[in-house]
Design a protein around this motif. Structure first.
Motif, mmCIF file in Angstrom:
data_model
loop_
_atom_site.group_PDB
_atom_site.id
_atom_site.type_symbol
_atom_site.label_atom_id
_atom_site.label_comp_id
_atom_site.label_asym_id
_atom_site.label_seq_id
_atom_site.Cartn_x
_atom_site.Cartn_y
_atom_site.Cartn_z
ATOM 1 N N ASP A 67 14.308 -4.348 -11.304
ATOM 2 C CA ASP A 67 14.576 -3.945 -9.930
ATOM 3 C C ASP A 67 13.565 -4.649 -9.030
ATOM 4 O O ASP A 67 12.433 -4.204 -8.889
ATOM 5 C CB ASP A 67 14.460 -2.426 -9.798
ATOM 6 C CG ASP A 67 14.879 -1.932 -8.418
ATOM 7 O OD1 ASP A 67 15.036 -2.766 -7.499
ATOM 8 O OD2 ASP A 67 15.035 -0.702 -8.260
ATOM 9 N N ASN A 68 13.979 -5.744 -8.439
ATOM 10 C CA ASN A 68 13.106 -6.573 -7.617
ATOM 11 C C ASN A 68 12.506 -5.803 -6.444
ATOM 12 O O ASN A 68 11.473 -6.184 -5.903
ATOM 13 C CB ASN A 68 13.884 -7.796 -7.118
ATOM 14 C CG ASN A 68 12.976 -8.826 -6.503
ATOM 15 O OD1 ASN A 68 11.874 -9.076 -6.996
ATOM 16 N ND2 ASN A 68 13.418 -9.423 -5.412
ATOM 17 N N ARG A 69 13.144 -4.709 -6.065
ATOM 18 C CA ARG A 69 12.616 -3.929 -4.935
ATOM 19 C C ARG A 69 11.240 -3.340 -5.235
ATOM 20 O O ARG A 69 10.433 -3.170 -4.329
ATOM 21 C CB ARG A 69 13.587 -2.807 -4.560
ATOM 22 C CG ARG A 69 14.907 -3.324 -3.996
ATOM 23 C CD ARG A 69 15.880 -2.199 -3.806
ATOM 24 N NE ARG A 69 16.153 -1.580 -5.115
ATOM 25 C CZ ARG A 69 17.007 -0.599 -5.304
ATOM 26 N NH1 ARG A 69 17.673 -0.089 -4.294
ATOM 27 N NH2 ARG A 69 17.215 -0.110 -6.502
ATOM 28 N N LEU A 70 10.964 -3.045 -6.500
ATOM 29 C CA LEU A 70 9.658 -2.467 -6.840
ATOM 30 C C LEU A 70 8.521 -3.459 -6.604
ATOM 31 O O LEU A 70 7.522 -3.117 -5.980
ATOM 32 C CB LEU A 70 9.641 -1.974 -8.283
ATOM 33 C CG LEU A 70 10.190 -0.583 -8.494
ATOM 34 C CD1 LEU A 70 10.254 -0.229 -9.980
ATOM 35 C CD2 LEU A 70 9.368 0.461 -7.764
ATOM 36 N N ILE A 71 8.658 -4.690 -7.091
ATOM 37 C CA ILE A 71 7.576 -5.656 -6.872
ATOM 38 C C ILE A 71 7.455 -5.963 -5.381
ATOM 39 O O ILE A 71 6.347 -6.141 -4.869
ATOM 40 C CB ILE A 71 7.727 -6.939 -7.738
ATOM 41 C CG1 ILE A 71 6.440 -7.794 -7.684
ATOM 42 C CG2 ILE A 71 8.908 -7.783 -7.308
ATOM 43 C CD1 ILE A 71 5.206 -7.161 -8.261
ATOM 44 N N GLN A 72 8.571 -5.985 -4.667
ATOM 45 C CA GLN A 72 8.506 -6.191 -3.207
ATOM 46 C C GLN A 72 7.754 -5.036 -2.541
ATOM 47 O O GLN A 72 6.993 -5.244 -1.597
ATOM 48 C CB GLN A 72 9.911 -6.335 -2.614
ATOM 49 C CG GLN A 72 10.641 -7.600 -3.056
ATOM 50 C CD GLN A 72 9.867 -8.875 -2.768
ATOM 51 O OE1 GLN A 72 9.166 -8.995 -1.774
ATOM 52 N NE2 GLN A 72 9.981 -9.841 -3.676
ATOM 53 N N LYS A 73 7.936 -3.816 -3.048
ATOM 54 C CA LYS A 73 7.216 -2.651 -2.533
ATOM 55 C C LYS A 73 5.714 -2.836 -2.746
ATOM 56 O O LYS A 73 4.916 -2.571 -1.847
ATOM 57 C CB LYS A 73 7.718 -1.400 -3.246
ATOM 58 C CG LYS A 73 6.989 -0.118 -2.876
ATOM 59 C CD LYS A 73 7.518 1.025 -3.747
ATOM 60 C CE LYS A 73 6.909 2.352 -3.441
ATOM 61 N NZ LYS A 73 5.510 2.471 -3.665
ATOM 62 N N TYR A 74 5.324 -3.306 -3.935
ATOM 63 C CA TYR A 74 3.903 -3.488 -4.233
ATOM 64 C C TYR A 74 3.307 -4.632 -3.403
ATOM 65 O O TYR A 74 2.150 -4.553 -3.002
ATOM 66 C CB TYR A 74 3.683 -3.690 -5.726
ATOM 67 C CG TYR A 74 4.147 -2.485 -6.514
ATOM 68 C CD1 TYR A 74 3.719 -1.201 -6.161
ATOM 69 C CD2 TYR A 74 5.036 -2.606 -7.564
ATOM 70 C CE1 TYR A 74 4.173 -0.085 -6.845
ATOM 71 C CE2 TYR A 74 5.486 -1.487 -8.256
ATOM 72 C CZ TYR A 74 5.052 -0.239 -7.890
ATOM 73 O OH TYR A 74 5.500 0.870 -8.554
ATOM 74 N N ILE A 75 4.095 -5.649 -3.139
ATOM 75 C CA ILE A 75 3.626 -6.729 -2.263
ATOM 76 C C ILE A 75 3.406 -6.173 -0.854
ATOM 77 O O ILE A 75 2.393 -6.445 -0.213
ATOM 78 C CB ILE A 75 4.623 -7.908 -2.256
ATOM 79 C CG1 ILE A 75 4.604 -8.626 -3.608
ATOM 80 C CG2 ILE A 75 4.305 -8.888 -1.118
ATOM 81 C CD1 ILE A 75 5.733 -9.635 -3.799
ATOM 82 N N GLY A 76 4.358 -5.375 -0.389
ATOM 83 C CA GLY A 76 4.230 -4.752 0.931
ATOM 84 C C GLY A 76 2.998 -3.860 1.018
ATOM 85 O O GLY A 76 2.270 -3.864 2.016
ATOM 86 N N GLU A 77 2.750 -3.092 -0.041
ATOM 87 C CA GLU A 77 1.568 -2.226 -0.066
ATOM 88 C C GLU A 77 0.285 -3.049 -0.044
ATOM 89 O O GLU A 77 -0.685 -2.675 0.615
ATOM 90 C CB GLU A 77 1.598 -1.320 -1.302
ATOM 91 C CG GLU A 77 2.629 -0.219 -1.207
ATOM 92 C CD GLU A 77 2.743 0.597 -2.483
ATOM 93 O OE1 GLU A 77 2.151 0.218 -3.521
ATOM 94 O OE2 GLU A 77 3.434 1.630 -2.452
ATOM 95 N N ALA A 78 0.269 -4.164 -0.761
ATOM 96 C CA ALA A 78 -0.917 -5.031 -0.768
ATOM 97 C C ALA A 78 -1.175 -5.592 0.633
ATOM 98 O O ALA A 78 -2.325 -5.635 1.094
ATOM 99 C CB ALA A 78 -0.736 -6.174 -1.777
ATOM 100 N N LYS A 79 -0.102 -5.993 1.310
ATOM 101 C CA LYS A 79 -0.237 -6.502 2.688
ATOM 102 C C LYS A 79 -0.744 -5.404 3.619
ATOM 103 O O LYS A 79 -1.602 -5.648 4.468
ATOM 104 C CB LYS A 79 1.108 -7.037 3.200
ATOM 105 C CG LYS A 79 1.544 -8.332 2.560
ATOM 106 C CD LYS A 79 2.915 -8.747 3.094
ATOM 107 C CE LYS A 79 3.384 -10.038 2.478
ATOM 108 N NZ LYS A 79 4.718 -10.416 2.978
ATOM 109 N N ASP A 80 -0.203 -4.190 3.457
ATOM 110 C CA ASP A 80 -0.626 -3.061 4.300
ATOM 111 C C ASP A 80 -2.096 -2.724 4.085
ATOM 112 O O ASP A 80 -2.832 -2.481 5.044
ATOM 113 C CB ASP A 80 0.229 -1.817 4.021
ATOM 114 C CG ASP A 80 1.651 -1.945 4.539
ATOM 115 O OD1 ASP A 80 1.915 -2.859 5.363
ATOM 116 O OD2 ASP A 80 2.511 -1.139 4.120
#
Length: 176
Positions: free
Chosen positions: A28-41
């Protein structure tokens, strides 16, 4: 619940007995995208903290840049071990910085970063394709950093780069 706990829980819920199999996390590619978003935040929030001190004792951070062509030529186990080395060094750097940053905003962000990075470290230690567990003692390319924001930049680059491509590579094998 701490964000790192969500990562670890989602991973552990999708493990097969005997060998960890991370289908949901990598399929589920959305999970790694979520973690990337969290890292940016996290990086952005740390940048908004006022009067961050320069670290008197520099932290040692992994150099996480890589050549995509070289990356593709490595086995998944080699990639995993390389990321584990980077994460181990990063977690150590966060711990060093935590001992030097007493300002509330910075301390809170470092604590969150520690949870996230340590969760990925624990997670990647739970599965392997070759004989033998992961053992610390690797020596990734590194640099010294005296600015706390550099630690967050390194984490974001690691998640956006090696981790994202690693999960993509795993997905090709596990998500058929």
């Amino acid at each position: 619940s701490p964000p790192g706990l969500l990562l670890l829980t989602s991973f552990l819920l999708h493990m097969e007995e005997g060998r960890a199999s991370p289908p949901r996390l990598v399929c589920d590619n959305r999970l790694i995208q979520k973690y990337i978003g969290e890292a940016k935040d996290m990086e952005k929030r740390m940048g908004q903290c006022q009067a961050l001190p320069v670290l008197t004792c520099p932290t040692v951070l992994p150099l996480v840049d890589f050549s995509l062509q070289q990356w593709k030529s490595k086995s998944n186990e080699t990639k995993r071990r390389e990321i584990l080395c980077d994460l181990a060094l990063l977690v150590g750097a966060v711990a060093v910085a935590q001992g030097q940053v007493t300002q509330e905003c910075g301390a809170r962000q470092l604590s969150q970063l520690y949870q996230h990075a340590n969760s990925f470290l624990l997670l990647l230690q739970t599965f392997s394709w070759e004989a033998g567990p992961w053992e610390p003692g690797c020596s990734p390319r590194s640099m010294e950093q005296t600015h706390v924001t550099g630690i967050f930049l390194t984490y974001r680059q690691l998640v956006q780069g090696k981790l994202r491509f690693f999960f993509h590579d795993l997905a090709q094998d596990l998500c058929k």
